[in-house]
Design a protein around this motif. Sequence first.
Motif, short mmCIF file in Angstrom:
data_model
loop_
_atom_site.label_atom_id
_atom_site.label_comp_id
_atom_site.label_asym_id
_atom_site.label_seq_id
_atom_site.Cartn_x
_atom_site.Cartn_y
_atom_site.Cartn_z
N ALA A 120 0.66 10.57 6.00
CA ALA A 120 0.77 9.46 5.05
C ALA A 120 -0.59 9.14 4.43
CB ALA A 120 1.34 8.23 5.74
N GLN A 121 -1.61 9.11 5.29
CA GLN A 121 -2.96 8.78 4.83
C GLN A 121 -3.45 9.77 3.77
OE1 GLN A 121 -7.09 8.16 7.12
NE2 GLN A 121 -5.32 8.23 8.46
N GLN A 122 -3.15 11.03 4.04
CA GLN A 122 -3.54 12.11 3.13
C GLN A 122 -2.79 11.97 1.80
OE1 GLN A 122 -2.38 15.78 4.96
NE2 GLN A 122 -3.28 17.07 3.37
N PHE A 123 -1.50 11.73 1.89
CA PHE A 123 -0.68 11.61 0.68
C PHE A 123 -1.11 10.43 -0.18
CE2 PHE A 123 3.00 10.14 -1.74
CZ PHE A 123 3.38 11.31 -2.37
N HIS A 124 -1.47 9.30 0.45
CA HIS A 124 -1.82 8.09 -0.29
C HIS A 124 -3.22 8.16 -0.89
CE1 HIS A 124 1.81 6.09 0.63
NE2 HIS A 124 1.59 5.98 1.92
N HIS A 125 -4.05 9.06 -0.41
CA HIS A 125 -5.43 9.11 -0.90
C HIS A 125 -5.45 9.50 -2.38
CE1 HIS A 125 -9.66 10.13 -1.30
NE2 HIS A 125 -9.86 9.46 -0.17
N ILE A 154 5.11 7.04 5.29
CA ILE A 154 4.57 6.83 3.94
C ILE A 154 5.17 5.60 3.27
CG2 ILE A 154 4.10 9.28 3.46
CD1 ILE A 154 6.40 9.01 1.34
N GLN A 157 3.73 1.98 1.94
CA GLN A 157 3.13 1.69 0.64
C GLN A 157 4.20 1.50 -0.44
OE1 GLN A 157 -0.50 2.30 -0.43
NE2 GLN A 157 -1.07 2.03 1.70
N ASP A 158 3.75 1.09 -1.58
CA ASP A 158 4.63 0.82 -2.71
C ASP A 158 5.45 2.04 -3.10
OD1 ASP A 158 5.66 -0.49 -5.08
OD2 ASP A 158 4.25 0.79 -6.19
N GLN A 161 4.88 3.84 -6.53
CA GLN A 161 3.68 4.68 -6.59
C GLN A 161 3.90 6.01 -5.88
OE1 GLN A 161 0.74 1.55 -5.80
NE2 GLN A 161 -0.78 3.17 -6.04
N ILE A 162 4.61 5.94 -4.75
CA ILE A 162 4.93 7.16 -4.01
C ILE A 162 5.78 8.08 -4.88
CG2 ILE A 162 6.08 8.10 -1.97
CD1 ILE A 162 5.66 5.31 -0.66
N LYS A 165 3.82 9.83 -7.66
CA LYS A 165 3.00 10.94 -7.18
C LYS A 165 3.88 12.15 -6.84
CE LYS A 165 -0.85 9.62 -4.91
NZ LYS A 165 -1.80 9.36 -3.78
#
Length: 279
Positions: A120-125, A154, A157-158, A161-162, A165
């Motif tokens: 998740a951290q990687q995807f949101h960056h 994931i 987060q919003d 936005q996901i 992307k």
Amino acid sequence: AKNDGRSTYRFFDRELQRAMAERMALEQDMRTGLHSGEFYLVYQPQLDSRGQVIGAEALCRWKHPQKGMVSPAVFIDIAEKSGFILQLGQWVLEQACRTLYGWSMDPRLARLTLAVNVSAQQFHHPDFLPQTLDLMRECRINPAKLELELTESIFAQDVEQIAEKMQALKSLGVCFSLDDFGTGYSSLNYLKRLPLDQLKIDQSFVRDVITDSFDASIVVAMISLGESLGLKVLAEGVETESQLEFLRGKGCSLFQGYLFAKPLSEAEFQSYLQQGGPQ
Ligand code: C2E
Ligand code: CA
Ligand code: CA
Ligand code: CA
């Protein structure tokens, strides 16, 4: 008796310190190990209901020079908490794209997809999207052969936005799979709003699907949910023929698990393909 409490406390305190020092040492070792070739990928075959290999999931391995193999459950967790997952995840994606490029040169392998776990951290960056686009271009791979596995984490987060992307990558052909489905906190609303291609039924449901009628009902519900949303459904952790028969009977069409093969080196994966797999 008065001292017991205090010495117990001191014992836990020491244990905690030891564990923290161990994690910090592992984190440091990971950073150097990534540059000195201690990490590599293994590939677990994914099959359709006729027993055809349709692709593989890339799984990360770490062979520590002194400690030997470190479980991903341990090092991925440390990487997530330290932020090192950004570098490690990028490295994994790069290796996976190189592998896909190699496969694209071989007519027997060119049709296969490769699934990559993305945290998740990687995807949101903010760098994730541009880096991934660059990587696919540089490696000259067909994006349609790349599948990204996201977990329900994931969704913290919003969702708009996901979705945006994901859409940017999907428009090039990249596929998305929801990993460990059923273990997190996805609402049906999220499932509807995200451009997913596939649900991966978590192995914890598959494990007891024959013996536990509750797990069996959940699995049946997940398969029909996937169907009604127009998603492919893959069952992971399939270990026995009877699990396979049950899942196939309920309409699940994609499988992964020790029944077919453990995660394999690239060479082993290729010879597994040539033997045609089981069935
Ligand atoms: P996952 O993504 O759910 O991967 C499936 C795990 O189940 C793998 O464990 C695989 O070896 C194991 N497995 C496959 N078939 C069977 C089976 O039939 N029975 C059982 N009991 N297990 C089976 P592994 O390789 O130890 O990886 C554990 C987790 O570490 C992965 O779970 C994933 O969450 C994470 N991970 C591994 N590689 C990466 C990576 O490159 N990036 C990220 N972000 N996470 C990774
Ligand atoms: Ca996965
Ligand atoms: Ca999984
Ligand atoms: Ca898992």
